[in-house]
Design a protein around this motif. Sequence first.
Motif, PDB file in Angstrom:
ATOM      1  N   CYS A   1     -43.558  -9.420 -78.343  1.00 53.31           N
ATOM      2  CA  CYS A   1     -42.547  -8.595 -77.684  1.00 53.31           C
ATOM      3  C   CYS A   1     -41.417  -8.358 -78.677  1.00 53.31           C
ATOM      4  CB  CYS A   1     -42.035  -9.298 -76.428  1.00 53.31           C
ATOM      5  SG  CYS A   1     -40.624  -8.453 -75.657  1.00 53.31           S
ATOM      6  N   GLN A   2     -40.986  -7.125 -78.823  1.00 52.70           N
ATOM      7  CA  GLN A   2     -39.940  -6.797 -79.789  1.00 52.70           C
ATOM      8  C   GLN A   2     -38.545  -7.165 -79.293  1.00 52.70           C
ATOM      9  OE1 GLN A   2     -40.766  -5.628 -82.990  1.00 52.70           O
ATOM     10  NE2 GLN A   2     -42.682  -6.365 -82.131  1.00 52.70           N
ATOM     11  N   ARG A   3     -38.401  -7.523 -78.010  1.00 53.31           N
ATOM     12  CA  ARG A   3     -37.100  -7.963 -77.493  1.00 53.31           C
ATOM     13  C   ARG A   3     -36.911  -9.463 -77.666  1.00 53.31           C
ATOM     14  NH1 ARG A   3     -38.037  -5.095 -72.313  1.00 53.31           N
ATOM     15  NH2 ARG A   3     -37.332  -3.004 -72.679  1.00 53.31           N
ATOM     16  N   CYS A   4     -37.889 -10.245 -77.183  1.00 52.74           N
ATOM     17  CA  CYS A   4     -37.707 -11.697 -77.140  1.00 52.74           C
ATOM     18  C   CYS A   4     -38.601 -12.453 -78.128  1.00 52.74           C
ATOM     19  CB  CYS A   4     -37.955 -12.210 -75.725  1.00 52.74           C
ATOM     20  SG  CYS A   4     -39.670 -12.056 -75.176  1.00 52.74           S
ATOM     21  N   LEU A   5     -39.492 -11.748 -78.800  1.00 52.47           N
ATOM     22  CA  LEU A   5     -40.407 -12.311 -79.793  1.00 52.47           C
ATOM     23  C   LEU A   5     -41.429 -13.286 -79.204  1.00 52.47           C
ATOM     24  CD1 LEU A   5     -37.943 -12.807 -82.777  1.00 52.47           C
ATOM     25  CD2 LEU A   5     -39.385 -10.837 -82.241  1.00 52.47           C
ATOM     26  N   ALA A   6     -41.598 -13.266 -77.899  1.00 53.14           N
ATOM     27  CA  ALA A   6     -42.619 -14.083 -77.247  1.00 53.14           C
ATOM     28  C   ALA A   6     -43.879 -13.230 -77.077  1.00 53.14           C
ATOM     29  CB  ALA A   6     -42.113 -14.561 -75.889  1.00 53.14           C
ATOM     30  N   PRO A   7     -45.037 -13.854 -76.907  1.00 54.32           N
ATOM     31  CA  PRO A   7     -46.264 -13.071 -76.700  1.00 54.32           C
ATOM     32  C   PRO A   7     -46.218 -12.278 -75.396  1.00 54.32           C
ATOM     33  CG  PRO A   7     -46.792 -15.328 -77.321  1.00 54.32           C
ATOM     34  CD  PRO A   7     -45.320 -15.285 -77.046  1.00 54.32           C
TER      35      PRO A   7
ATOM     36  N   PRO B   1     -49.929   0.043 -79.904  1.00 48.52           N
ATOM     37  CA  PRO B   1     -48.633   0.719 -79.802  1.00 48.52           C
ATOM     38  C   PRO B   1     -47.730   0.305 -80.961  1.00 48.52           C
ATOM     39  CG  PRO B   1     -48.931  -0.876 -78.012  1.00 48.52           C
ATOM     40  CD  PRO B   1     -50.177  -0.896 -78.827  1.00 48.52           C
ATOM     41  N   ILE B   2     -46.782   1.156 -81.309  1.00 46.42           N
ATOM     42  CA  ILE B   2     -45.872   0.858 -82.413  1.00 46.42           C
ATOM     43  C   ILE B   2     -45.000  -0.337 -82.064  1.00 46.42           C
ATOM     44  CG2 ILE B   2     -43.929   1.743 -83.760  1.00 46.42           C
ATOM     45  CD1 ILE B   2     -45.259   4.515 -83.510  1.00 46.42           C
ATOM     46  N   VAL B   3     -44.463  -0.361 -80.844  1.00 46.62           N
ATOM     47  CA  VAL B   3     -43.671  -1.499 -80.369  1.00 46.62           C
ATOM     48  C   VAL B   3     -44.139  -1.879 -78.976  1.00 46.62           C
ATOM     49  CG1 VAL B   3     -41.601  -1.039 -81.733  1.00 46.62           C
ATOM     50  CG2 VAL B   3     -41.838  -0.016 -79.493  1.00 46.62           C
ATOM     51  N   CYS B   4     -43.998  -3.154 -78.637  1.00 44.98           N
ATOM     52  CA  CYS B   4     -44.387  -3.648 -77.322  1.00 44.98           C
ATOM     53  C   CYS B   4     -43.242  -4.462 -76.735  1.00 44.98           C
ATOM     54  CB  CYS B   4     -45.625  -4.538 -77.430  1.00 44.98           C
ATOM     55  SG  CYS B   4     -47.065  -3.674 -78.026  1.00 44.98           S
ATOM     56  N   TYR B   5     -43.077  -4.338 -75.423  1.00 46.92           N
ATOM     57  CA  TYR B   5     -42.045  -5.071 -74.706  1.00 46.92           C
ATOM     58  C   TYR B   5     -42.615  -5.654 -73.430  1.00 46.92           C
ATOM     59  CZ  TYR B   5     -38.862  -2.138 -77.472  1.00 46.92           C
ATOM     60  OH  TYR B   5     -38.221  -1.506 -78.487  1.00 46.92           O
ATOM     61  N   HIS B   6     -42.000  -6.749 -72.971  1.00 48.65           N
ATOM     62  CA  HIS B   6     -42.267  -7.214 -71.618  1.00 48.65           C
ATOM     63  C   HIS B   6     -41.659  -6.193 -70.656  1.00 48.65           C
ATOM     64  CE1 HIS B   6     -42.659 -11.286 -73.511  1.00 48.65           C
ATOM     65  NE2 HIS B   6     -43.628 -11.347 -72.631  1.00 48.65           N
TER      66      HIS B   6
ATOM     67  N   GLU C   1     -39.145  -4.614 -67.997  1.00 46.79           N
ATOM     68  CA  GLU C   1     -37.686  -4.746 -67.932  1.00 46.79           C
ATOM     69  C   GLU C   1     -37.274  -5.989 -67.159  1.00 46.79           C
ATOM     70  OE1 GLU C   1     -34.049  -3.695 -69.102  1.00 46.79           O
ATOM     71  OE2 GLU C   1     -35.769  -2.439 -69.525  1.00 46.79           O
ATOM     72  N   GLY C   2     -36.417  -6.791 -67.745  1.00 47.46           N
ATOM     73  CA  GLY C   2     -35.883  -7.982 -67.090  1.00 47.46           C
ATOM     74  C   GLY C   2     -36.678  -9.249 -67.340  1.00 47.46           C
ATOM     75  N   GLU C   3     -37.933  -9.135 -67.746  1.00 44.88           N
ATOM     76  CA  GLU C   3     -38.747 -10.334 -67.959  1.00 44.88           C
ATOM     77  C   GLU C   3     -38.295 -11.140 -69.169  1.00 44.88           C
ATOM     78  OE1 GLU C   3     -43.127 -10.868 -68.054  1.00 44.88           O
ATOM     79  OE2 GLU C   3     -43.054  -9.319 -66.496  1.00 44.88           O
ATOM     80  N   CYS C   4     -37.836 -10.464 -70.196  1.00 41.36           N
ATOM     81  CA  CYS C   4     -37.395 -11.168 -71.401  1.00 41.36           C
ATOM     82  C   CYS C   4     -36.195 -12.058 -71.093  1.00 41.36           C
ATOM     83  CB  CYS C   4     -37.034 -10.180 -72.506  1.00 41.36           C
ATOM     84  SG  CYS C   4     -38.449  -9.265 -73.138  1.00 41.36           S
ATOM     85  N   THR C   5     -35.263 -11.562 -70.278  1.00 44.34           N
ATOM     86  CA  THR C   5     -34.079 -12.365 -69.956  1.00 44.34           C
ATOM     87  C   THR C   5     -34.460 -13.593 -69.154  1.00 44.34           C
ATOM     88  OG1 THR C   5     -33.644 -10.979 -68.019  1.00 44.34           O
ATOM     89  CG2 THR C   5     -32.460 -10.438 -70.060  1.00 44.34           C
ATOM     90  N   ARG C   6     -35.452 -13.486 -68.280  1.00 51.30           N
ATOM     91  CA  ARG C   6     -35.920 -14.662 -67.530  1.00 51.30           C
ATOM     92  C   ARG C   6     -36.603 -15.651 -68.453  1.00 51.30           C
ATOM     93  NH1 ARG C   6     -37.419 -10.876 -63.535  1.00 51.30           N
ATOM     94  NH2 ARG C   6     -39.522 -10.869 -64.349  1.00 51.30           N
ATOM     95  N   LYS C   7     -37.445 -15.169 -69.356  1.00 53.41           N
ATOM     96  CA  LYS C   7     -38.162 -16.062 -70.276  1.00 53.41           C
ATOM     97  C   LYS C   7     -37.201 -16.829 -71.173  1.00 53.41           C
ATOM     98  CE  LYS C   7     -42.499 -13.561 -70.679  1.00 53.41           C
ATOM     99  NZ  LYS C   7     -43.393 -14.565 -70.172  1.00 53.41           N
ATOM    100  N   LEU C   8     -36.126 -16.177 -71.588  1.00 54.31           N
ATOM    101  CA  LEU C   8     -35.170 -16.811 -72.490  1.00 54.31           C
ATOM    102  C   LEU C   8     -34.016 -17.468 -71.745  1.00 54.31           C
ATOM    103  CD1 LEU C   8     -35.065 -14.060 -75.238  1.00 54.31           C
ATOM    104  CD2 LEU C   8     -36.248 -16.245 -75.318  1.00 54.31           C
ATOM    105  N   ASP C   9     -34.032 -17.425 -70.415  1.00 56.29           N
ATOM    106  CA  ASP C   9     -33.005 -18.012 -69.566  1.00 56.29           C
ATOM    107  C   ASP C   9     -31.634 -17.397 -69.833  1.00 56.29           C
ATOM    108  OD1 ASP C   9     -32.235 -19.651 -67.479  1.00 56.29           O
ATOM    109  OD2 ASP C   9     -31.692 -21.307 -68.808  1.00 56.29           O
ATOM    110  N   TYR C  10     -31.624 -16.082 -70.054  1.00 60.92           N
ATOM    111  CA  TYR C  10     -30.367 -15.369 -70.213  1.00 60.92           C
ATOM    112  C   TYR C  10     -29.851 -15.011 -68.837  1.00 60.92           C
ATOM    113  CZ  TYR C  10     -31.236 -14.477 -75.190  1.00 60.92           C
ATOM    114  OH  TYR C  10     -31.458 -14.600 -76.531  1.00 60.92           O
ATOM    115  N   THR C  11     -28.530 -14.923 -68.714  1.00 65.44           N
ATOM    116  CA  THR C  11     -27.944 -14.437 -67.475  1.00 65.44           C
ATOM    117  C   THR C  11     -27.180 -13.173 -67.791  1.00 65.44           C
ATOM    118  OG1 THR C  11     -26.013 -15.819 -67.801  1.00 65.44           O
ATOM    119  CG2 THR C  11     -27.765 -16.709 -66.404  1.00 65.44           C
TER     120      THR C  11
END
Length: 187
Positions: free
Chosen positions: A77-83, A135-140, A142-152
């Motif tokens: 994922c290009q936002r959170c760097l998680a698979p 795809p050129i870039v991949c993302y989770h 919307e909103g899933e990256c913040t949950r995975k990284l425990d962002y508020t």
Amino acid sequence: MSDQPAEQPLPHYVDTRRVFQQGAELRGTVALPRLPEFHSSLATDQASITASLQFSVDDSGHRLITGNVQAEVEVTCQRCLAPVGIQLQDKVSLALVKNEEDAARLKPELDPWICPDIKLQLAAVVEEQLLLSLPIVCYHPEGECTRKLDYTVGESPGDDESGATARENPFAVLQQLKQTKQSTDGD
């Protein structure tokens, strides 16, 4: 127990002298280690790759490879760097040629696959199609990256009571310089 047989692996190669004459159709899986370049673009070793390839000769004598490839893989994922898991699908539509000169003579709607040998490496065909479908870039979602990284998501330290951000404009200094210059030029 299922009535359907398990998918067999695609052979490593086919004999181009026979497979097109016979109008063969091959279906099967491809192990990730057989696709080193594609494998290096993935985040994990988790992958399910299948291909269905048909071999034929058209009216013009072109040896055609048609079909499709599918894969379920994990990329970064290009936002959170998680698979993040994605599904790839691509149609195969190639004309087998022996060299660049033959490729240049193909109709524009046919993509060339150069194979000077009688052995056609099937994993190479599958790998190329999968690389083209990434795809050129991949993302989770919307909103899933913040949950995975425990962002508020909430107020920033500089927010005032109304919720408006009290940030200093980074160009304020330039504005002051401009105003100072205009007032000195006008004197």
